[in-house]
Design an enzyme around this catalytic site. Structure first.
Site, PDB file in Angstrom:
ATOM      1  N   LYS A 219       0.846  -1.187   0.000  1.00 41.18           N
ATOM      2  CA  LYS A 219       0.000   0.000   0.000  1.00 41.18           C
ATOM      3  C   LYS A 219       0.886   1.243   0.000  1.00 41.18           C
ATOM      4  O   LYS A 219       1.915   1.270   0.677  1.00 41.18           O
ATOM      5  CB  LYS A 219      -0.904   0.007   1.230  1.00 41.18           C
ATOM      6  CG  LYS A 219      -1.831  -1.195   1.297  1.00 41.18           C
ATOM      7  CD  LYS A 219      -2.878  -1.157   0.199  1.00 41.18           C
ATOM      8  CE  LYS A 219      -3.824  -2.339   0.297  1.00 41.18           C
ATOM      9  NZ  LYS A 219      -4.884  -2.274  -0.730  1.00 41.18           N
ATOM     10  N   ASP A 247      -0.283   0.030  -4.452  1.00 37.90           N
ATOM     11  CA  ASP A 247      -1.734   0.277  -4.451  1.00 37.90           C
ATOM     12  C   ASP A 247      -2.026   1.546  -3.677  1.00 37.90           C
ATOM     13  O   ASP A 247      -1.758   1.626  -2.482  1.00 37.90           O
ATOM     14  CB  ASP A 247      -2.422  -0.930  -3.786  1.00 37.90           C
ATOM     15  CG  ASP A 247      -3.939  -0.840  -3.803  1.00 37.90           C
ATOM     16  OD1 ASP A 247      -4.478   0.200  -4.231  1.00 37.90           O
ATOM     17  OD2 ASP A 247      -4.582  -1.820  -3.376  1.00 37.90           O
ATOM     18  N   GLU A 273      -1.913   0.421  -8.634  1.00 38.49           N
ATOM     19  CA  GLU A 273      -3.326   0.055  -8.534  1.00 38.49           C
ATOM     20  C   GLU A 273      -4.130   1.217  -7.965  1.00 38.49           C
ATOM     21  O   GLU A 273      -3.688   1.875  -7.025  1.00 38.49           O
ATOM     22  CB  GLU A 273      -3.430  -1.167  -7.617  1.00 38.49           C
ATOM     23  CG  GLU A 273      -4.834  -1.661  -7.359  1.00 38.49           C
ATOM     24  CD  GLU A 273      -4.814  -3.002  -6.612  1.00 38.49           C
ATOM     25  OE1 GLU A 273      -3.834  -3.762  -6.768  1.00 38.49           O
ATOM     26  OE2 GLU A 273      -5.766  -3.276  -5.865  1.00 38.49           O
ATOM     27  N   GLU A 300     -11.489  -3.025  -8.295  1.00 33.82           N
ATOM     28  CA  GLU A 300     -12.250  -3.429  -7.110  1.00 33.82           C
ATOM     29  C   GLU A 300     -13.410  -2.488  -6.824  1.00 33.82           C
ATOM     30  O   GLU A 300     -14.386  -2.879  -6.205  1.00 33.82           O
ATOM     31  CB  GLU A 300     -11.334  -3.556  -5.887  1.00 33.82           C
ATOM     32  CG  GLU A 300     -10.825  -2.250  -5.351  1.00 33.82           C
ATOM     33  CD  GLU A 300      -9.889  -2.433  -4.148  1.00 33.82           C
ATOM     34  OE1 GLU A 300      -8.709  -2.722  -4.382  1.00 33.82           O
ATOM     35  OE2 GLU A 300     -10.324  -2.271  -3.006  1.00 33.82           O
ATOM     36  N   ASP A 323     -13.912  -7.960  -9.023  1.00 33.52           N
ATOM     37  CA  ASP A 323     -14.242  -8.195  -7.620  1.00 33.52           C
ATOM     38  C   ASP A 323     -15.539  -8.997  -7.612  1.00 33.52           C
ATOM     39  O   ASP A 323     -16.458  -8.707  -8.377  1.00 33.52           O
ATOM     40  CB  ASP A 323     -14.417  -6.854  -6.900  1.00 33.52           C
ATOM     41  CG  ASP A 323     -14.791  -7.018  -5.442  1.00 33.52           C
ATOM     42  OD1 ASP A 323     -13.900  -6.828  -4.596  1.00 33.52           O
ATOM     43  OD2 ASP A 323     -15.953  -7.337  -5.143  1.00 33.52           O
ATOM     44  N   HIS A 350      -9.290  -8.905  -7.649  1.00 35.37           N
ATOM     45  CA  HIS A 350      -9.166  -8.327  -6.315  1.00 35.37           C
ATOM     46  C   HIS A 350      -9.741  -9.317  -5.302  1.00 35.37           C
ATOM     47  O   HIS A 350     -10.793  -9.912  -5.533  1.00 35.37           O
ATOM     48  CB  HIS A 350      -9.965  -7.026  -6.233  1.00 35.37           C
ATOM     49  CG  HIS A 350     -10.121  -6.494  -4.847  1.00 35.37           C
ATOM     50  ND1 HIS A 350     -11.325  -6.482  -4.172  1.00 35.37           N
ATOM     51  CD2 HIS A 350      -9.217  -5.972  -3.986  1.00 35.37           C
ATOM     52  CE1 HIS A 350     -11.164  -5.957  -2.976  1.00 35.37           C
ATOM     53  NE2 HIS A 350      -9.899  -5.635  -2.824  1.00 35.37           N
TER      54      HIS A 350
END
Lengths: 441, 441
Positions: A219, A247, A273, A300, A323, A350
């Site tokens: 992240k 992400d 992402e 997602e 997703d 995801h």
């Protein structure tokens, strides 16, 4: 008397994950992984299970949305539903009054998805097959009939979709054998939550490589200095040959995404992402153009097939991340898989949260056997959280998902877990310490 | 003690409009115009009113969404809220857990809009100004500070927005005088509902022209033969100089929209509204390119400023149709007005339903006085339904909206109407004939 759906039971179930900042990212600092969980019961005593993943507050609203659509399911003949879940999907999405609350987005769309997925779970149980196998055994025409093409034909027609599926028929048996023997590639997000300290990050990166993962995800987007340091640690630990995706969870605008990612380029990120709003098709395209060869991934929060269509038409993504719970269920995800196949873009689902791994694996496995025919550039996200609450949890080994073989969509949560984590009256939430420890923003 | 918000009262109010097919179109054959109505009450006894327009089933869900966000409003200081509704808007839209249910779309986003609009209503009442005047009296810097630019800067920066507003300062006093004297152009959709027969269509078209309208709108997309006949009748009745817009309410895919509209081109349609999914930015662009000089209009279902940004970036629309209740309130609509001004595209607000005319007129009037400075190619939709239920109803005369001068955003519904149409327990709904007459799809 023919068998009919007799009830739709819903449960607001929440896990207090925010206490340890599992799942923490730039946009979601304190998620409590939750679900609007639902059970279709039939007059013959059969069940179909589904869920809509949520992250805490508002799960009650998602439950209410499922109940708002439930009257369109209760009383329906089970043989008709399981033979053609697509007709139900169209009715749920198309209700001319409830449609105003979307259309085809947000809680009403996810509620439709939860119900549609539960019908597929029921269908697969009746067929005594895991969902991926049930789907893979349908003919191209049957599959295409399950998709609503109304808004898609400028990118993909029914005939083209049949041709894509027909082309993939060669080698199917061999792919299915390989899948059962070797599984399907996974990647892991476990090391990279924003709330973890450097030591935990390094340790989890090391363990991920030892466990066989070839792609890990971090992240980013909280603080640039921290991101540079954390990315440097991760790259040093895993070496040059392991892919590191990052992400941002939508934290940036377009110019900011480009500036920030240029600072991280030195660490060879594999994809960025959700660099910006999931609605910003053109923004993703601009980011992709500016940052190539770093790939752009999203999905997602991409709320329907019309948005995925445009991401593909605009050359805005390198990786499509379906997703299981965001769109209107298996049927709309079939549309997205077909679109991705038409445009030659790999799908890396995801997952994580509660049950997303369990559900979405079926779609990726179907895609490999019956549509894309490839695992090249593809992997299903894996996060090692909360699987212990599932009757048929995912099995991941050596960095690969093992193909599930129990009938259904693997959505079923253990009754004891539902009782314990039911919100707000389950024992896990009655614990005052838990309540005190849940931040409110 | 400082004045604070003491409660958020919500009411599910529904009008049984489906009985006469008022408001019927290709996608909404039987709407019951409804609202999730809300009242902010302060500790000093003041009130701010707001509503989220809906079309029947699911209004309870919209009410629940407002209540899900209400804890973020109750207890807040009124002086801080009315001085800066934008901060509240950001908190409501940005709640890290509820955000998952959108993000920035669907019932949670509209709920934020209802609350934000109610704060503006309260602010305008305290200032003893109609909202349009309150907004027009803010400085460029104050207005720009009310907008969240996070996802917009690739199309419009804060500095550019200030410059647009600064440029419009010349001639403001004169425009405000003209507005109060002459009003603002309206167009009417009253003649063209799909459920009306040919005779009623012709009569209402004739009356519209007699009433001073220069632009009327017809619903299309049910049946091509009917559309050709109805459009022919309308054109014959109104003659060549009155503009006729047509509205498909999202019924078509892109190739179908182009084919269908080519059949109607003989009647010189002014714009085609919602030719396809409101999410399909690129699709609208393709339709626009294929059908020029027929204009393309959309917006009533465009769920946030990021989508409007792309419609403008992609040259996909000729007419931007803001809606008072779809996005997150006045603040996000300010963003859309600024984007439209930057791209030089006129705004013709969507209205009708319950209260949409009352609310949205304030935004168009503000735009004329303080931003676009023009009514060229602009008109606010007008539908003559349900205004009798409002404390401060719109006044339309000679095909023009007269500027409201009562303090607030004109959102307040008469207490008697709220009591009578409250669902399901109001007397209007206790009437068995009404219940029996409401179709379920």
């Amino acid at each position: 008397m023919s068998e009919r759906i007799s009830s739709v039971e819903t449960i607001d179930v929440r896990f207090p994950t925010s206490r340890h900042r599992d799942g923490s990212d730039a946009m979601n600092p304190f998620p409590d992984y939750s679900a609007a969980y639902l059970v279709l019961r039939t007059s013959a005593g059969a069940e179909g299970h589904g869920l809509v993943f949520t992250v805490g507050r508002g799960t009650d609203l998602q439950v209410a949305a499922v109940q708002a659509l439930a009257p369109m399911v209760v009383g329906q003949r089970v043989d008709e539903l399981v033979a053609d879940p697509g007709s139900l999907a169209r009715r749920l999405v198309g209700d001319s009054q409830i449609r105003w609350l979307g259309p085809e987005k947000g809680v009403v769309h996810m509620a439709a998805g939860g119900l549609v997925n539960a019908v597929w779970d029921l269908a697969a149980r009746r067929a005594k097959k895991p969902l991926w196998k049930l789907l893979a055994d349908l003919t191209p025409e049957q599959l295409v009939a399950q998709v609503d093409f109304r808004y898609l034909r400028d990118a993909l027609t029914e005939d083209e979709a049949v041709t894509l599926l027909r082309t993939a028929e060669g080698g199917r048996a061999e792919r299915e054998r390989r899948l059962r023997a070797e599984g399907y590639p996974a990647y892991t997000t476990t090391p990279g939550w924003l709330g973890y300290d450097d030591e935990k990050l390094a340790r989890l990166c090391r363990e991920a490589v030892e466990d066989g993962y070839r792609l890990i995800k971090l992240k980013v987007g909280g603080n640039l200095t921290d991101d540079v340091r954390r990315m440097g640690i991760a790259r040093q630990v895993v070496g040059p040959d392991i892919q590191i995706a990052v992400d941002a969870n939508q934290i940036w605008g377009v110019p900011e995404a480009i500036r920030w990612m240029r600072e991280l380029a030195q660490f060879d990120p594999y994809w960025i992402e959700e660099p910006t709003s999931p609605d910003d098709v053109l923004g993703h395209g601009a980011v992709r153009k500016a940052l190539a060869p770093v790939k752009v991934a999203t999905g997602e929060h991409v709320h329907n097939a019309v948005m995925f269509k445009q991401l593909l038409q605009a050359d805005a993504v390198d990786v499509v991340q379906i997703d299981a719970c965001r769109v209107a269920g298996v049927n709309e995800n079939l549309a997205v898989l077909l679109l991705a196949a038409k445009f030659g873009v790999p799908v890396c689902p995801h997952a994580g949260g509660v049950g997303l791994c369990e559900l979405v694996q079926h779609l990726a496995l179907f895609d490999f056997v019956a549509l894309s025919g490839s695992t090249e550039g593809r992997a299903i996200e894996y996060v090692d959280h909360l699987h212990e609450h599932f009757v048929d949890p995912v099995r991941v080994s050596g960095g690969r998902y093992l193909a599930p073989d129990a009938p259904g969509m693997s959505a079923r949560i253990l009754p004891d877990s539902l009782a314990r984590y039911r919100y707000p009256d389950g024992p896990a939430w009655a614990d005052a310490e838990v309540l005190a420890g849940a931040p409110t923003s």
